[in-house]
Scaffold this motif. Structure first.
Motif, mmCIF file in Angstrom:
data_model
loop_
_atom_site.group_PDB
_atom_site.id
_atom_site.type_symbol
_atom_site.label_atom_id
_atom_site.label_comp_id
_atom_site.label_asym_id
_atom_site.label_seq_id
_atom_site.Cartn_x
_atom_site.Cartn_y
_atom_site.Cartn_z
ATOM 1 N N SER A 140 0.706 -1.042 -0.136
ATOM 2 C CA SER A 140 -0.064 0.049 0.045
ATOM 3 C C SER A 140 0.613 1.374 -0.028
ATOM 4 O O SER A 140 0.505 2.293 -0.639
ATOM 5 C CB SER A 140 -0.973 0.025 1.238
ATOM 6 O OG SER A 140 -1.941 -1.003 1.046
ATOM 7 N N ALA A 141 1.876 1.389 0.609
ATOM 8 C CA ALA A 141 2.901 2.517 0.589
ATOM 9 C C ALA A 141 3.397 2.826 -0.770
ATOM 10 O O ALA A 141 3.518 3.984 -1.217
ATOM 11 C CB ALA A 141 3.919 2.190 1.682
ATOM 12 N N SER A 142 3.700 1.719 -1.447
ATOM 13 C CA SER A 142 4.102 1.658 -2.942
ATOM 14 C C SER A 142 3.220 2.282 -3.961
ATOM 15 O O SER A 142 3.217 3.261 -4.607
ATOM 16 C CB SER A 142 4.774 0.287 -3.569
ATOM 17 O OG SER A 142 5.647 -0.275 -2.707
ATOM 18 N N LEU A 143 1.861 1.651 -3.620
ATOM 19 C CA LEU A 143 0.779 2.161 -4.243
ATOM 20 C C LEU A 143 0.410 3.572 -4.124
ATOM 21 O O LEU A 143 0.098 4.501 -5.153
ATOM 22 C CB LEU A 143 -0.635 1.297 -4.103
ATOM 23 C CG LEU A 143 -0.468 -0.293 -4.721
ATOM 24 C CD1 LEU A 143 -1.829 -0.757 -4.303
ATOM 25 C CD2 LEU A 143 -0.512 0.062 -6.297
ATOM 26 N N GLY A 144 0.388 4.063 -2.935
ATOM 27 C CA GLY A 144 0.185 5.338 -2.298
ATOM 28 C C GLY A 144 1.029 6.330 -3.136
ATOM 29 O O GLY A 144 0.656 7.490 -3.378
ATOM 30 N N GLY A 145 2.338 5.994 -3.139
ATOM 31 C CA GLY A 145 3.128 6.802 -3.781
ATOM 32 C C GLY A 145 3.092 7.057 -5.451
ATOM 33 O O GLY A 145 3.892 7.844 -5.779
ATOM 34 N N GLY A 146 2.544 6.193 -5.933
ATOM 35 C CA GLY A 146 2.601 6.217 -7.145
ATOM 36 C C GLY A 146 1.183 6.031 -8.075
ATOM 37 O O GLY A 146 1.023 6.633 -9.144
ATOM 38 N N MET A 147 0.047 5.634 -7.448
ATOM 39 C CA MET A 147 -1.077 5.938 -8.114
ATOM 40 C C MET A 147 -1.699 7.318 -8.274
ATOM 41 O O MET A 147 -1.553 7.937 -7.349
ATOM 42 C CB MET A 147 -2.175 4.964 -7.534
ATOM 43 C CG MET A 147 -1.935 3.419 -7.728
ATOM 44 S SD MET A 147 -3.227 2.304 -6.974
ATOM 45 C CE MET A 147 -5.051 3.000 -7.914
#
Length: 634
Positions: A140-147
């Motif tokens: 989720s941290a990865s998604l939150g930084g890119g989506m």
């Protein structure tokens, strides 16, 4: 080991890639699949109806994360499992979205994700619930930084618990329907598995049937609440607990029949399945009319009669004590134990390398590479090598399916239906094969990107390259160069299994029924974990596969020894067998030798023969087990 068994095993060992690619065939979990589909469809439909599809996407993402952690179990276990996963998922999304909102640079994002990778990895090593939470924290941290984020930016993490709550609410009917209560179903499965083991008596399929029964007992044990002094229990819960205790006694006695290759009449084989039907609302079956003629059969007859009376609601002397079920929240390892710290460093290293690659190559979707690292390194999903290869293959298949779909339509309602159907497949694909699970999840990610306002069609081949890059990073930095590979998974499992069987036999020798039952369940769980690590090793290329092959005879011997100890305990209790202190000491000494060999990384060179015919009833099963261990240890 008999010649047929040897040839069959050798064939499997020589084709490790076939073991890695072979899918399981779990039963289709219709109700979780329906919940999963509705959990995704309702938020997306609401988003389309109210013109805020961007919010519906993140609510659907929360529903998907809840689906990934949903189980058919009582609410007291189901709700905390989903809540822990969503807490980690929401926290990760909040951190990632905040970094994107603040315009953090690549270096700061890389440092933040590396630290999150360490925290998530350390949490992952604490047990199944920690593993799910740790993975979702990083994902989720990865998604939150890119989506692409909705407005306001903090609405993304705020919407995720809403979707998860929907999935949780959709499963509340399990609390009221007695016949489909997870504990009732699990208890019936225990008795069906007992019947399956009876059907396999006297055949080479006996050990596999015993492992199935062990898994069913473990599942039922986890579903029962722990006993607390002074707390009143309902009549139904007391019945469930005593019926489970009766199944433990019957399993202990059946282990003697399995070990001795002693079949029983067909009517007796079918009786546990009849008890399972009675548990789920069927009629009470009549007990078979038969006459046991050996100590092991006498022990089983006594235990099975007690189980029949208990399931029917009549009091029966079980001569056993229920083991306290393990606390579902008890961590298998402390959060900052050496093992969890090592795993946290392993994940952090791979995430740091992944972020360095993302910044150096200026990839279009920076979140896909660390996201893939998180999925591949989840510790309880199996072999890292297997997952890395399956991830690439599954991504290619998922991208091909998505390309066909987007070539046909890009209409939002149609895509919402498609992504809901994909999410519905997650409960089945997760149990079937990691590659299949990836092939299902990839369209979900790409379609959500499309629904979020970006072009999913442009994401196809870059995602294949990103997945290949992430898998290569994991294979090199998290597998080949990392010391925690097969030797460090298999041998500690052997040590733990041998130690628990040692404790179990010592309790049998001291005639301590309460400790006996609890230690037997502990030993069977440890043996199941050891077998799983060996099986994972067999699905890896050399040298891991060779090491697993070398430890396979010892693992099988320990499983048969545990059955022999259970049979010996049952015969002492029901069959009139006299204690044999010399034989017990001999087996305990052999277990100490096997433990020392595992700690010294020296697999035994002997190959103990599997039983191929009925055991001599005048000789104790423990004496025969002692002979087998002597041959194994040379």
């Amino acid at each position: 080991m008999s010649a047929p068994g040897r040839s069959r095993v050798s064939s499997d060992r020589s084709t490790w890639w076939a073991l890695a690619l072979r899918p399981a065939r779990p039963p289709v979990p219709w109700r979780p699949m329906v919940r999963a589909a509705l959990g995704m469809a309702v938020p997306l439909s609401a988003g389309l109806l109210f013109g805020r599809l961007d919010l519906g996407v993140f609510a659907g993402l929360g529903a998907m994360h809840a689906t990934m952690n949903d189980r058919v179990e009582p609410l007291r276990l189901r709700a905390p499992r989903i809540a822990l996963a969503l807490t980690a998922s929401t926290t990760g999304m909040l951190i990632g979205a905040a970094l994107q909102h603040l315009g953090a640079g690549g270096l700061l994002v890389g440092i933040a994700l590396t630290l999150i990778g360490f925290a998530g990895g350390a949490l992952s090593a604490t047990g199944p619930r920690g593993s799910a939470a740790g993975m979702l924290l990083l994902v989720s941290a990865s998604l939150g930084g890119g989506m692409a984020l909705p407005h306001p930016w903090w609405a993304a993490p705020a919407m995720m618990p809403c979707g998860a709550a929907l999935v949780l609410v959709l499963g509340l009917h399990y609390r009221t329907d007695v016949r489909t209560d997870p504990r009732t179903v699990a208890l019936a499965e225990v008795y069906r598995a007992l019947g399956g083991m009876l059907a396999a008596l006297g055949t080479p399929d006996g050990p596999a049937a015993r492992r199935v029964l062990t898994a069913r007992l473990n599942q039922m044990q986890d579903l029962l609440p722990p006993t607390r002094p002074g707390r009143r229990e309902s009549e139904r819960l007391r019945w469930l607990r005593r019926s489970y205790e009766a199944a433990l006694g019957a399993t202990e006695a059946a282990a003697g029949l399995l070990w001795a290759w002693r079949p029983v009449p067909p009517e007796l084989v079918e009786f546990p399945a009849a008890l399972a039907r009675q548990i789920t609302g069927g009629p009470e079956p009549a007990y078979p009319d038969w006459q046991p003629d050996t100590p092991s059969r006498t022990a089983f007859d006594t235990a099975l009669r007690a189980a029949a009376d208990t399931v029917s609601g009549r009091w029966a002397p079980l001569d056993t004590a229920a083991p306290p079920p393990p606390d579902p929240w008890r961590l298998r390892a402390r959060l900052l134990s050496p093992g969890s710290v090592r795993y946290g460093l392993r994940v952090a290293l791979c995430v740091a390398v992944a972020e360095a690659a993302v910044n150096a190559l200026t990839l279009s979707r920076s979140y896909w590479v660390p996201l893939t690292v998180a999925f591949v390194l989840k510790p309880d999903l199996g072999s890292v090598f297997h997952r890395a290869v399956s991830r690439v293959l599954g991504t290619v298949l998922g991208i091909a399916a998505t390309a066909v779909l987007l070539a046909v339509t890009t209409e939002s309602w149609a895509l919402s239906v498609a992504v809901s159907l994909c999410v519905a497949l997650l409960p089945y694909s997760t149990a079937a094969h990691y590659g299949l699970n990836t092939a299902v999840m990839t369209p979900v990610a790409l379609i959500l990107v499309q629904l979020g306002g970006e072009s999913g069609a442009a994401e196809f081949w870059p995602r294949v390259l990103d997945t290949t890059l992430a898998s290569a990073i994991v294979l090199v930095f998290g597998y080949l160069l990392w010391p925690e590979r097969a030797p460090h998974r298999i041998e500690p499992g052997i040590v733990k299994a041998a130690a628990t069987v040692h404790e179990y036999l010592a309790a049998v020798a001291r005639v301590e029924p309460v400790a006996e039952v609890w230690l037997r369940r502990t030993a069977y769980r440890a043996l199941a974990d050891a077998r799983r690590q060996v099986d994972l090793g067999l699905a890896e290329p050399p040298p891991a596969g060779r090491l697993a092959e070398e430890w396979l005879p010892a693992t099988s011997a320990l499983e048969r020894l545990a059955g022999a100890v259970a049979a010996y305990a049952a015969q002492l209790r029901y069959g009139g067998r006299e204690p044999e202190p010399e034989v017990i000491e001999r087996v305990l000494h052999s277990l100490d030798r096997l433990t020392d060999a595992a700690r010294a990384h020296h697999p035994p060179s002997g190959r103990a023969a599997r039983p191929t015919g009925p055991h001599d009833p005048t000789r104790s099963v423990l004496a025969r087990a002692a002979d087998e261990l002597d041959v194994l240890l040379g």
